[in-house]
Design a protein around this motif. Sequence first.
Motif, PDB file in Angstrom:
ATOM      1  N   LEU A   1      29.527  62.276  58.790  1.00  0.00           N
ATOM      2  CA  LEU A   1      29.653  63.703  59.003  1.00  0.00           C
ATOM      3  C   LEU A   1      29.853  63.545  60.648  1.00  0.00           C
ATOM      4  CD1 LEU A   1      26.544  65.341  57.119  1.00  0.00           C
ATOM      5  CD2 LEU A   1      29.128  65.848  56.963  1.00  0.00           C
ATOM      6  N   SER A   2      29.969  62.526  61.371  1.00  0.00           N
ATOM      7  CA  SER A   2      29.913  62.642  62.653  1.00  0.00           C
ATOM      8  C   SER A   2      31.575  61.988  63.343  1.00  0.00           C
ATOM      9  CB  SER A   2      28.990  61.466  63.346  1.00  0.00           C
ATOM     10  OG  SER A   2      27.754  61.935  63.032  1.00  0.00           O
ATOM     11  N   ALA A   3      31.746  62.930  64.019  1.00  0.00           N
ATOM     12  CA  ALA A   3      33.265  62.786  64.625  1.00  0.00           C
ATOM     13  C   ALA A   3      33.036  61.982  65.996  1.00  0.00           C
ATOM     14  CB  ALA A   3      33.695  64.212  65.100  1.00  0.00           C
ATOM     15  N   PRO A   4      34.162  61.286  66.433  1.00  0.00           N
ATOM     16  CA  PRO A   4      33.964  60.606  67.636  1.00  0.00           C
ATOM     17  C   PRO A   4      33.258  61.217  68.657  1.00  0.00           C
ATOM     18  CG  PRO A   4      35.990  60.002  66.611  1.00  0.00           C
ATOM     19  CD  PRO A   4      35.296  61.025  65.861  1.00  0.00           C
ATOM     20  N   GLY A   5      32.301  60.894  69.540  1.00  0.00           N
ATOM     21  CA  GLY A   5      31.457  61.622  70.605  1.00  0.00           C
ATOM     22  C   GLY A   5      30.202  62.132  70.123  1.00  0.00           C
ATOM     23  N   SER A   6      29.807  61.900  68.761  1.00  0.00           N
ATOM     24  CA  SER A   6      28.739  62.395  68.264  1.00  0.00           C
ATOM     25  C   SER A   6      27.668  61.441  68.930  1.00  0.00           C
ATOM     26  CB  SER A   6      28.813  62.232  66.844  1.00  0.00           C
ATOM     27  OG  SER A   6      29.513  63.281  66.107  1.00  0.00           O
ATOM     28  N   ARG A   7      26.459  61.887  68.751  1.00  0.00           N
ATOM     29  CA  ARG A   7      25.220  61.268  69.401  1.00  0.00           C
ATOM     30  C   ARG A   7      24.216  61.332  68.363  1.00  0.00           C
ATOM     31  NH1 ARG A   7      25.417  61.623  75.872  1.00  0.00           N
ATOM     32  NH2 ARG A   7      27.755  61.697  76.002  1.00  0.00           N
ATOM     33  N   LEU A   8      23.008  60.440  68.532  1.00  0.00           N
ATOM     34  CA  LEU A   8      21.905  60.272  67.684  1.00  0.00           C
ATOM     35  C   LEU A   8      20.729  60.039  68.311  1.00  0.00           C
ATOM     36  CD1 LEU A   8      20.585  60.279  64.735  1.00  0.00           C
ATOM     37  CD2 LEU A   8      21.554  57.953  64.628  1.00  0.00           C
ATOM     38  N   ALA A   9      19.676  60.334  68.017  1.00  0.00           N
ATOM     39  CA  ALA A   9      18.323  59.925  68.584  1.00  0.00           C
ATOM     40  C   ALA A   9      17.307  59.809  67.444  1.00  0.00           C
ATOM     41  CB  ALA A   9      17.813  60.842  69.566  1.00  0.00           C
ATOM     42  N   CYS A  10      16.417  58.777  67.475  1.00  0.00           N
ATOM     43  CA  CYS A  10      15.410  58.729  66.665  1.00  0.00           C
ATOM     44  C   CYS A  10      14.485  57.561  67.079  1.00  0.00           C
ATOM     45  CB  CYS A  10      16.000  58.257  65.155  1.00  0.00           C
ATOM     46  SG  CYS A  10      16.727  56.651  65.085  1.00  0.00           S
ATOM     47  N   GLU A  11      13.516  57.173  66.431  1.00  0.00           N
ATOM     48  CA  GLU A  11      12.660  56.006  66.500  1.00  0.00           C
ATOM     49  C   GLU A  11      13.094  54.875  65.979  1.00  0.00           C
ATOM     50  OE1 GLU A  11       9.694  59.741  66.743  1.00  0.00           O
ATOM     51  OE2 GLU A  11      11.107  59.223  65.364  1.00  0.00           O
ATOM     52  N   HIS A  12      12.890  53.593  66.624  1.00  0.00           N
ATOM     53  CA  HIS A  12      13.028  52.411  65.970  1.00  0.00           C
ATOM     54  C   HIS A  12      11.879  51.780  65.898  1.00  0.00           C
ATOM     55  CE1 HIS A  12      14.188  47.914  66.320  1.00  0.00           C
ATOM     56  NE2 HIS A  12      14.550  48.520  65.354  1.00  0.00           N
ATOM     57  N   ILE A  13      11.295  51.635  64.574  1.00  0.00           N
ATOM     58  CA  ILE A  13       9.956  51.107  64.267  1.00  0.00           C
ATOM     59  C   ILE A  13      10.205  49.991  63.339  1.00  0.00           C
ATOM     60  CG2 ILE A  13       7.760  51.540  62.933  1.00  0.00           C
ATOM     61  CD1 ILE A  13       8.107  54.551  63.696  1.00  0.00           C
ATOM     62  N   PRO A  14      10.136  48.797  63.932  1.00  0.00           N
ATOM     63  CA  PRO A  14      10.516  47.379  63.029  1.00  0.00           C
ATOM     64  C   PRO A  14       9.517  46.964  62.098  1.00  0.00           C
ATOM     65  CG  PRO A  14       9.817  46.967  65.244  1.00  0.00           C
ATOM     66  CD  PRO A  14       9.990  48.471  65.163  1.00  0.00           C
ATOM     67  N   ASP A  15       8.134  47.898  62.133  1.00  0.00           N
ATOM     68  CA  ASP A  15       7.452  47.442  60.819  1.00  0.00           C
ATOM     69  C   ASP A  15       6.415  48.589  61.001  1.00  0.00           C
ATOM     70  OD1 ASP A  15       5.353  46.156  59.339  1.00  0.00           O
ATOM     71  OD2 ASP A  15       4.959  44.521  60.674  1.00  0.00           O
ATOM     72  N   VAL A  16       6.349  49.134  59.671  1.00  0.00           N
ATOM     73  CA  VAL A  16       5.465  50.273  59.623  1.00  0.00           C
ATOM     74  C   VAL A  16       4.225  49.987  59.220  1.00  0.00           C
ATOM     75  CG1 VAL A  16       7.445  51.688  58.604  1.00  0.00           C
ATOM     76  CG2 VAL A  16       6.092  50.521  57.029  1.00  0.00           C
ATOM     77  N   SER A  17       3.883  48.774  59.050  1.00  0.00           N
ATOM     78  CA  SER A  17       2.378  48.368  58.924  1.00  0.00           C
ATOM     79  C   SER A  17       1.621  48.420  60.313  1.00  0.00           C
ATOM     80  CB  SER A  17       2.408  46.771  58.421  1.00  0.00           C
ATOM     81  OG  SER A  17       2.814  45.778  59.731  1.00  0.00           O
ATOM     82  N   MET A  18       2.140  49.040  61.222  1.00  0.00           N
ATOM     83  CA  MET A  18       1.204  49.141  62.419  1.00  0.00           C
ATOM     84  C   MET A  18       0.574  50.467  62.247  1.00  0.00           C
ATOM     85  SD  MET A  18       3.893  51.437  65.068  1.00  0.00           S
ATOM     86  CE  MET A  18       5.103  49.831  64.953  1.00  0.00           C
ATOM     87  N   PHE A  19       0.881  51.163  61.166  1.00  0.00           N
ATOM     88  CA  PHE A  19      -0.035  52.684  60.889  1.00  0.00           C
ATOM     89  C   PHE A  19      -1.219  52.068  60.067  1.00  0.00           C
ATOM     90  CE2 PHE A  19       4.383  54.010  62.007  1.00  0.00           C
ATOM     91  CZ  PHE A  19       4.046  54.999  62.954  1.00  0.00           C
ATOM     92  N   ALA A  20      -1.268  50.852  59.611  1.00  0.00           N
ATOM     93  CA  ALA A  20      -2.285  50.462  58.970  1.00  0.00           C
ATOM     94  C   ALA A  20      -2.991  49.379  59.270  1.00  0.00           C
ATOM     95  CB  ALA A  20      -1.859  50.212  57.312  1.00  0.00           C
ATOM     96  N   ASP A  21      -2.878  49.134  60.825  1.00  0.00           N
ATOM     97  CA  ASP A  21      -3.457  47.910  61.270  1.00  0.00           C
ATOM     98  C   ASP A  21      -5.119  48.371  61.547  1.00  0.00           C
ATOM     99  OD1 ASP A  21      -3.756  49.376  63.909  1.00  0.00           O
ATOM    100  OD2 ASP A  21      -2.642  48.017  64.947  1.00  0.00           O
ATOM    101  N   GLU A  22      -5.827  47.504  62.111  1.00  0.00           N
ATOM    102  CA  GLU A  22      -7.150  47.783  62.281  1.00  0.00           C
ATOM    103  C   GLU A  22      -7.546  48.964  63.129  1.00  0.00           C
ATOM    104  OE1 GLU A  22     -11.215  45.158  63.703  1.00  0.00           O
ATOM    105  OE2 GLU A  22      -9.439  44.485  63.300  1.00  0.00           O
TER     106      GLU A  22
END
Length: 299
Positions: free
Chosen positions: A201-222
Amino acid sequence: MARTDNDTWDLASSVGSTATMVAAQRVLSTREGLIDDPYAEPLVRAVGLDFFVRALDGEINLDEIDPRFNTRRAAEGMAVRTRHFDGLFTDAARAGVRQAVILAAGLDARAYRLPWPTGTTVFELDQPEVIAFKGRTLAELGVEPTAERRALAVDLRDDWPKALSDNGFNPSQPTAWIAEGLLIYLPPEAQDLLFDRIDELSAPGSRLACEHIPDVSMFADERALEIAERLKAYGHSIEMGELIYHGDRNDVVDYLSDRGWDVTTQRMRDAYEANGFTFDEESTIGFFTDMAYLSAVKP
């Protein structure tokens, strides 16, 4: 409650309650003068989840939950996040982009609080109950959006590109997209489909922002589990480990790069430093050490 196929929610249950949690943190950031979101507090109070209302009223002291993650640190963390996604939109606007999409909009009030240039259309996508609640609450407050706002009640697991098309979205024009706090709540294959659709859906010039979370296990660490247990004593019932989808998933940076997007990331420590804050790896925020904020442009 663990996720299931085709589950639904409002802003006081399941994934929806995390949107209320984020908005409550935006209230703290606004009170500290770090961002300006005047609509976060009335929205959170309208949802009425007891823990967050009591926290805003000062009845819950974050220092007692984790002395190294006090109200100020919570406000700083949300300021870093909010400024990243605000910046994607304001930078895109300066570059002439007049079409924006907020995926899983929740209690995001950017359509109301950002200085959108004349002629900008902001599309918001979320569950029907979420979209209806926010629109109704802000209307009752007499608040008007600062852009042409088109709120689409659609589940991102359904054919949301068609919903956009049916409501005036123009794929031949560049678009600014944000997927804030969304990816961990998608199954791995749904994450891929999301980016496939954005790319299509993105024409040239489009932009995107999100998070980059390489490992979701961080949400279950100690550390995460320990804080979750402490929060339960105050009536906080959000179980992140049950709401997110675990398992291997494609790396967002590689996935977008392979499709021709120019991708940049900012590690959490660097993001804090760029905003004038100190990132304390020994505190609660330490389990976000490997996380980064991502921005991408389609040439």
